[in-house]
Scaffold this motif. Structure first.
Motif, short mmCIF file in Angstrom:
data_model
loop_
_atom_site.label_atom_id
_atom_site.label_comp_id
_atom_site.label_asym_id
_atom_site.label_seq_id
_atom_site.Cartn_x
_atom_site.Cartn_y
_atom_site.Cartn_z
N CYS A 29 0.34 8.52 6.08
CA CYS A 29 -0.79 7.75 6.61
C CYS A 29 -1.54 6.97 5.55
O CYS A 29 -2.04 5.88 5.81
CB CYS A 29 -1.75 8.70 7.33
SG CYS A 29 -1.07 9.42 8.84
N SER A 30 -1.66 7.52 4.35
CA SER A 30 -2.41 6.85 3.30
C SER A 30 -1.52 5.82 2.60
O SER A 30 -1.11 5.98 1.46
CB SER A 30 -2.94 7.87 2.30
OG SER A 30 -3.81 7.25 1.37
N SER A 31 -1.22 4.76 3.34
CA SER A 31 -0.37 3.68 2.85
C SER A 31 -0.98 2.35 3.27
O SER A 31 -1.81 2.29 4.19
CB SER A 31 1.05 3.79 3.42
OG SER A 31 1.66 5.01 3.05
N GLY A 63 -4.45 -1.49 5.97
CA GLY A 63 -4.12 -0.07 5.95
C GLY A 63 -3.19 0.32 7.08
O GLY A 63 -3.27 -0.22 8.19
N THR A 116 -3.03 2.88 9.01
CA THR A 116 -3.57 3.54 10.21
C THR A 116 -4.63 2.71 10.94
O THR A 116 -5.22 3.19 11.90
CB THR A 116 -4.18 4.91 9.86
OG1 THR A 116 -5.29 4.72 8.97
CG2 THR A 116 -3.16 5.82 9.21
N ASN A 131 0.23 2.32 -1.93
CA ASN A 131 0.01 3.50 -1.10
C ASN A 131 -0.78 4.56 -1.88
O ASN A 131 -0.25 5.14 -2.83
CB ASN A 131 1.35 4.08 -0.64
CG ASN A 131 2.13 3.10 0.21
OD1 ASN A 131 1.60 2.08 0.64
ND2 ASN A 131 3.39 3.40 0.46
N PRO A 132 -2.02 4.79 -1.51
CA PRO A 132 -2.86 5.72 -2.28
C PRO A 132 -2.39 7.18 -2.29
O PRO A 132 -2.70 7.91 -3.23
CB PRO A 132 -4.23 5.61 -1.60
CG PRO A 132 -4.21 4.28 -0.91
CD PRO A 132 -2.79 4.10 -0.46
N ARG A 133 -1.68 7.61 -1.24
CA ARG A 133 -1.28 9.01 -1.19
C ARG A 133 0.05 9.14 -0.47
O ARG A 133 0.12 9.12 0.75
CB ARG A 133 -2.35 9.86 -0.49
CG ARG A 133 -2.05 11.34 -0.47
CD ARG A 133 -3.21 12.19 0.06
NE ARG A 133 -3.50 11.99 1.47
CZ ARG A 133 -4.55 11.33 1.94
NH1 ARG A 133 -5.40 10.77 1.11
NH2 ARG A 133 -4.75 11.21 3.24
N ASN A 134 1.12 9.30 -1.24
CA ASN A 134 2.46 9.46 -0.68
C ASN A 134 3.15 10.69 -1.29
O ASN A 134 2.68 11.27 -2.27
CB ASN A 134 3.33 8.24 -0.99
CG ASN A 134 3.13 7.09 -0.02
OD1 ASN A 134 3.82 6.07 -0.11
ND2 ASN A 134 2.19 7.20 0.91
N THR A 175 -4.45 10.20 -4.14
CA THR A 175 -5.68 10.83 -3.68
C THR A 175 -5.36 12.24 -3.18
O THR A 175 -4.24 12.55 -2.78
CB THR A 175 -6.33 10.01 -2.56
OG1 THR A 175 -5.41 9.87 -1.47
CG2 THR A 175 -6.71 8.62 -3.05
N GLN A 176 -6.35 13.11 -3.22
CA GLN A 176 -6.20 14.51 -2.84
C GLN A 176 -5.21 15.26 -3.74
O GLN A 176 -4.66 16.30 -3.35
CB GLN A 176 -5.85 14.65 -1.35
CG GLN A 176 -6.94 14.11 -0.44
CD GLN A 176 -6.65 14.22 1.04
OE1 GLN A 176 -7.33 13.61 1.85
NE2 GLN A 176 -5.65 14.98 1.42
N SER A 179 0.60 4.76 12.22
CA SER A 179 0.83 5.20 10.85
C SER A 179 2.06 4.47 10.33
O SER A 179 2.54 3.51 10.94
CB SER A 179 1.00 6.72 10.79
OG SER A 179 1.09 7.17 9.46
#
Length: 387
Positions: free
Chosen positions: A58-60, A97, A99, A165-168, A238-239, A284
Motif C-alpha cells: 500500500c505504501s507505494s 499515491g 491508495t 515507494n516509502p514502504r515495501n 517507513t515503520q 492499492s
C-alpha cells in the motif's frame, strides 16, 4: 583475519558474473543446498541467491513531471484519471499515491460505496502504455499565469515518471484472523467471523528480507528487480523496526524492517506492477520485488538456507483487537503451516489464504537468476548500511 572460512568480495562475484562462471540459485533451491551440504560448503559452491515477493504494498506511489505548458502553469491541484495527485511540490511535479481513490470513476468501475479504481491503477495503466486523463489547476502567478491544463498523456509523453515507494518488502507480517461474530473487510482481505479463515501476506523463504535478516548485504544503493525493471534501495522504509524478537538465525517473528524503493517506471512491466482493489478497504498496488543476496561467506549462506519450517509470524485478531490498536498475538505459526493451506488454531483447523503470490515470487527469482547468469545484472555493494 576474518572469522569466516569462506570469504568473497562483491568485486570477485561480479568478475564471475562477467566471465559467465557465477553460480546462482533461488532462495528455494538454497534451502536444500544448505540442508544437504552445510553453510560452509554451500558458501563455497554458491555465489548469489535470488529472492522475490509479489503482494499488495500500500505504501507505494510515483513522482511524475507532466511537462511545462504554454503559457506556464504552477499546478496547485492535479488529477490523473480523476485520482487526486499531490501537487504541492513545484510547477508541474506531482506525487500520486497507490491508495488514493478516484473522485468519480472515469471508467464506471465503481459500485456505490466502493472504490475500485485508484492511484495503483493509474500507475499500472501508465506502465501498460494506456492513455491517462490529466487535469491540473492553478491560482496563477506572474511567472506562471496559466490556470488550467487538461490533456491525455501516456508514459512516453511524460518527461519524468519514477516509482518512489516509502514502504515495501515488509520483513514479515502478521497473520490476520477475525474473532468477532461479524464478517470484517480489511486490507488483509475478507475475514469471516469466529476464526473461520486466516490470511497472510509474505512469501516466506523466498522473501528478500528473510534471506538477509540483519541487512548485512541490503542497504542504501542496493540494485534490485523492481516492477519488472531495475530499481534501487534508497533508504530504510517507513515503520522500519529492527527491535523485535527474532529466531536464533535473526529472522523476526513480527513485522520488522521495510525498504524505501525507487525505479524508473519507463523500464517496468505491467505484469509486475498491478493495481488492485481490496473489498471494503480500497485501491492499492501489488508490487514485484526481487533482491539478489551475495553469498560473501558461510554466515550469508546460513541466512539464505532458512526454510519455511523455521520462519514464524503471529496471529492477530482483526475483528476486535486490531481496530483499537491493541492487537496482541493469539498464537505463533510457521510459514510452512500457513502455506500448507490449514493451520491448527484454538482446537480447530482453519483454512489459510495468501495475499502474496508464491507463483509470481518464484518467477521473479527465476528472472533475476537468468539476468545474473547471463551477465545482465551485476551485484552492488551498499553505499550506506541500514540502521
Amino acid at each position: 583475519m576474518s572469522e569466516f572460512k569462506v570469504n568473497k568480495t562483491y568485486a570477485e562475484i561480479n568478475e564471475k558474473i562477467k566471465s559467465g562462471k557465477v553460480v546462482v540459485v533461488t532462495a528455494e533451491e538454497m534451502v536444500d543446498i544448505v540442508k544437504e551440504n552445510g553453510p560452509i560448503e554451500a558458501a563455497r559452491e554458491v555465489d548469489v541467491v535470488t529472492t522475490g515477493t509479489f503482494a499488495p504494498m500500500c505504501s507505494s506511489g510515483a513522482f511524475i513531471n507532466f511537462g511545462h505548458s504554454k503559457p506556464g502553469i504552477k499546478a496547485s491541484k492535479t488529477w490523473l484519471n480523476n485520482v487526486p495527485a499531490y501537487a504541492g511540490i513545484a510547477a508541474v511535479d506531482c506525487y500520486i499515491g497507490a491508495t488514493e481513490p478516484c473522485e468519480e470513476d472515469p471508467l464506471n468501475r465503481v459500485h456505490p460505496g466502493e472504490f475500485n479504481y485508484g492511484g495503483g491503477h493509474v500507475i499500472h495503466d501508465l506502465i501498460a502504455g494506456e492513455e491517462v486523463h490529466l487535469l491540473a489547476t492553478a491560482y496563477g502567478t506572474q511567472c506562471y499565469p496559466n490556470r488550467r491544463v487538461e490533456k491525455m498523456v501516456t508514459l512516453k509523453d511524460l518527461p519524468y515518471a519514477v516509482l518512489c515507494n516509502p514502504r515495501n518488502a515488509y520483513q514479515n507480517y502478521a497473520c490476520a484472523i477475525n474473532m468477532s461474530t461479524k464478517t470484517v473487510y480489511t486490507y488483509m482481505g475478507v475475514l469471516k467471523p469466529r476464526a473461520s479463515n486466516a490470511n497472510y501476506s509474505t512469501s516466506g523463504q523466498l522473501s528478500p528480507l528473510f534471506n538477509d535478516p540483519l541487512c548485512k548485504t541490503i542497504g542504501i544503493g542496493t540494485k534490485i528487480f523492481l516492477g519488472g525493471g531495475t530499481g534501487w534501495v534508497s533508504f530504510q522504509g517507513t515503520q522500519y523496526n529492527p527491535n523485535v524478537e527474532s529466531t536464533p538465525m535473526g529472522a523476526p517473528v513480527r513485522p520488522a524492517r521495510t525498504l524505501m524503493l525507487t525505479g524508473d517506471m519507463k523500464t517496468m512491466n505491467p505484469k509486475f506492477v498491478v493495481g488492485v482493489s481490496i473489498l471494503g478497504y480500497g485501491p492499492s498496488l501489488s508490487m514485484g520485488v526481487g533482491i539478489p543476496i551475495p553469498i560473501l561467506n558461510e554466515e550469508m549462506a546460513a541466512y539464505t538456507g532458512v526454510g519455511n519450517d523455521d520462519l514464524f509470524t503471529q496471529i492477530l485478531d482483526y475483528g476486535n483487537d486490531y481496530p483499537t490498536g491493541n492487537a496482541k498475538s493469539l498464537q505463533q505459526v510457521s510459514y510452512a503451516e500457513l502455506m500448507s493451506g490449514t493451520i491448527r488454531f484454538q482446537g480447530k483447523d482453519v483454512p489459510t489464504s495468501p495475499l502474496s503470490s508464491i507463483v509470481m515470487a518464484r518467477e521473479i527469482c527465476d528472472i533475476l537468476k537468468t539476468q545474473i547468469t547471463e551477465g545482465e545484472f551485476l551485484i552492488t555493494e551498499p553505499q550506506g548500511m541500514l540502521p
